[in-house]
Scaffold this active site. Structure first.
Site, PDB file in Angstrom:
ATOM      1  N   ASP A 134       1.387   2.138   3.979  1.00 33.25           N
ATOM      2  CA  ASP A 134       0.966   0.832   3.179  1.00 33.25           C
ATOM      3  C   ASP A 134       0.489  -0.384   4.276  1.00 33.25           C
ATOM      4  O   ASP A 134       1.168  -0.445   5.411  1.00 33.25           O
ATOM      5  CB  ASP A 134       2.196   0.178   2.480  1.00 33.25           C
ATOM      6  CG  ASP A 134       1.876  -0.467   1.387  1.00 33.25           C
ATOM      7  OD1 ASP A 134       1.868  -0.441   0.034  1.00 33.25           O
ATOM      8  OD2 ASP A 134       1.218  -1.907   1.838  1.00 33.25           O
ATOM      9  N   ILE A 135      -0.547  -0.783   3.811  1.00 32.84           N
ATOM     10  CA  ILE A 135      -1.238  -1.912   4.643  1.00 32.84           C
ATOM     11  C   ILE A 135      -0.130  -3.088   4.936  1.00 32.84           C
ATOM     12  O   ILE A 135      -0.352  -3.664   6.076  1.00 32.84           O
ATOM     13  CB  ILE A 135      -2.628  -2.426   4.033  1.00 32.84           C
ATOM     14  CG1 ILE A 135      -3.424  -2.821   5.203  1.00 32.84           C
ATOM     15  CG2 ILE A 135      -2.359  -3.326   2.955  1.00 32.84           C
ATOM     16  CD1 ILE A 135      -4.922  -2.898   4.851  1.00 32.84           C
ATOM     17  N   ASN A 178       4.669   1.824  -9.995  1.00 33.85           N
ATOM     18  CA  ASN A 178       4.521   0.826 -10.977  1.00 33.85           C
ATOM     19  C   ASN A 178       3.495   1.392 -11.894  1.00 33.85           C
ATOM     20  O   ASN A 178       2.338   1.827 -11.321  1.00 33.85           O
ATOM     21  CB  ASN A 178       3.955  -0.423 -10.258  1.00 33.85           C
ATOM     22  CG  ASN A 178       4.945  -1.200  -9.247  1.00 33.85           C
ATOM     23  OD1 ASN A 178       5.967  -1.286  -9.883  1.00 33.85           O
ATOM     24  ND2 ASN A 178       4.656  -1.593  -8.097  1.00 33.85           N
ATOM     25  N   VAL A 195      -2.904  -1.463  -7.733  1.00 35.57           N
ATOM     26  CA  VAL A 195      -4.036  -0.774  -7.326  1.00 35.57           C
ATOM     27  C   VAL A 195      -4.001   0.160  -8.432  1.00 35.57           C
ATOM     28  O   VAL A 195      -3.195   0.941  -8.867  1.00 35.57           O
ATOM     29  CB  VAL A 195      -4.016  -0.013  -6.245  1.00 35.57           C
ATOM     30  CG1 VAL A 195      -5.057   0.886  -5.910  1.00 35.57           C
ATOM     31  CG2 VAL A 195      -4.007  -1.144  -5.048  1.00 35.57           C
ATOM     32  N   HIS A 209       0.039   5.934  -7.692  1.00 37.48           N
ATOM     33  CA  HIS A 209       0.582   6.072  -6.415  1.00 37.48           C
ATOM     34  C   HIS A 209       2.198   5.916  -6.562  1.00 37.48           C
ATOM     35  O   HIS A 209       2.732   5.105  -7.353  1.00 37.48           O
ATOM     36  CB  HIS A 209       0.079   4.944  -5.165  1.00 37.48           C
ATOM     37  CG  HIS A 209      -0.122   3.590  -6.002  1.00 37.48           C
ATOM     38  ND1 HIS A 209      -0.758   3.254  -6.588  1.00 37.48           N
ATOM     39  CD2 HIS A 209       0.920   2.450  -5.533  1.00 37.48           C
ATOM     40  CE1 HIS A 209      -0.340   1.907  -7.010  1.00 37.48           C
ATOM     41  NE2 HIS A 209       0.615   1.406  -6.313  1.00 37.48           N
ATOM     42  N   HIS A 262       5.365   4.569  -4.186  1.00 37.32           N
ATOM     43  CA  HIS A 262       5.715   4.107  -2.688  1.00 37.32           C
ATOM     44  C   HIS A 262       7.166   4.989  -2.415  1.00 37.32           C
ATOM     45  O   HIS A 262       7.931   5.171  -3.104  1.00 37.32           O
ATOM     46  CB  HIS A 262       6.296   2.679  -3.059  1.00 37.32           C
ATOM     47  CG  HIS A 262       5.225   1.705  -3.516  1.00 37.32           C
ATOM     48  ND1 HIS A 262       4.570   0.773  -2.581  1.00 37.32           N
ATOM     49  CD2 HIS A 262       4.689   1.632  -4.737  1.00 37.32           C
ATOM     50  CE1 HIS A 262       3.638   0.188  -3.432  1.00 37.32           C
ATOM     51  NE2 HIS A 262       3.561   0.568  -4.709  1.00 37.32           N
TER      52      HIS A 262
HETATM   53  P1  5GP Z   1       1.262  -1.275  -6.511  1.00 31.09           P
HETATM   54  O1  5GP Z   1       1.817  -3.001  -6.759  1.00 31.09           O
HETATM   55  O2  5GP Z   1      -0.211  -1.254  -7.050  1.00 31.09           O
HETATM   56  O3  5GP Z   1       2.208  -0.608  -6.812  1.00 31.09           O
HETATM   57  O4  5GP Z   1       0.943  -1.270  -4.987  1.00 31.09           O
HETATM   58  C1  5GP Z   1      -0.040  -1.485  -4.073  1.00 31.09           C
HETATM   59  C2  5GP Z   1       0.143  -1.297  -2.628  1.00 31.09           C
HETATM   60  O5  5GP Z   1      -1.017  -1.099  -2.009  1.00 31.09           O
HETATM   61  C3  5GP Z   1       0.766  -2.510  -2.146  1.00 31.09           C
HETATM   62  O6  5GP Z   1       2.028  -2.164  -1.467  1.00 31.09           O
HETATM   63  C4  5GP Z   1      -0.182  -2.819  -0.972  1.00 31.09           C
HETATM   64  O7  5GP Z   1      -0.032  -3.455   0.135  1.00 31.09           O
HETATM   65  C5  5GP Z   1      -0.947  -1.458  -0.640  1.00 31.09           C
HETATM   66  N1  5GP Z   1      -2.541  -1.604  -0.457  1.00 31.09           N
HETATM   67  C6  5GP Z   1      -3.490  -2.628  -1.173  1.00 31.09           C
HETATM   68  N2  5GP Z   1      -4.518  -2.594  -0.402  1.00 31.09           N
HETATM   69  C7  5GP Z   1      -4.276  -1.282   0.468  1.00 31.09           C
HETATM   70  C8  5GP Z   1      -5.281  -0.863   1.335  1.00 31.09           C
HETATM   71  O8  5GP Z   1      -6.474  -1.151   1.606  1.00 31.09           O
HETATM   72  N3  5GP Z   1      -4.895  -0.100   2.491  1.00 31.09           N
HETATM   73  C9  5GP Z   1      -3.356   0.420   2.392  1.00 31.09           C
HETATM   74  N4  5GP Z   1      -3.076   1.319   3.174  1.00 31.09           N
HETATM   75  N5  5GP Z   1      -2.750  -0.121   1.434  1.00 31.09           N
HETATM   76  C10 5GP Z   1      -3.039  -1.068   0.378  1.00 31.09           C
END
Ligand code: 5GP
Length: 120
Positions: A33-34, A91, A100, A104, A106
């Site tokens: 994760d970034i 999520n 996103v 996915h 985590h």
């Molecule tokens: P969500 O809230 O959709 O479950 O989590 C999306 C995750 O994607 C977040 O933890 C966020 O930090 C990660 N994320 C968003 N953009 C990028 C990216 O460009 N690269 C990576 N490696 N992670 C990302």
């Protein structure tokens, strides 16, 4: 919800945006994760176009689902958190604040993770 081919993970899958890859096979990609929230914070995504777990569970093939599940276990093991413990989280939609729109999971680990969910 229709799949958006310009979401950030679709772009990572096409190689348009870099990622720190930790695992890849025919059906799955995993990367750090970034904005890591724990010492181990890996995102596992299917290569297929699925908006969220809801879409993946309903539409993915058995082969994709098996590959994904096995990959999550292997990635956590390879990250060294299988003994100490880890949490997986997916999520789906507005109430979960899904950011996103590409399915996915985590994997969080590397420290004690506290409460399972916030009180809010
Ligand atoms: P969500 O809230 O959709 O479950 O989590 C999306 C995750 O994607 C977040 O933890 C966020 O930090 C990660 N994320 C968003 N953009 C990028 C990216 O460009 N690269 C990576 N490696 N992670 C990302």
């Amino acid at each position: 919800m229709a799949y958006d081919r310009n979401n950030i993970f679709a772009r990572i899958l096409r190689g348009e945006i870099p990622c720190k890859k930790v695992y890849e096979d025919a059906h799955v990609l995993a990367f750090h994760d970034i904005r890591p929230q724990t010492p181990v914070h890996v995102l596992v995504i299917p290569k297929g176009e699925y908006v969220s777990l809801d879409d993946f569970a309903a539409q993915a093939s058995d082969a994709e689902i098996v590959a994904f599940t096995r990959a999550v276990g292997k990635i956590a093991r390879d990250a060294g958190v299988a003994d100490s413990g880890y949490r997986i989280l997916a999520n789906h939609g507005r109430d979960a604040n899904q950011e996103v729109p590409h399915f996915h999971v985590h994997i969080f680990g590397g420290r004690s993770l506290g409460r399972m969910i916030g009180r809010e």
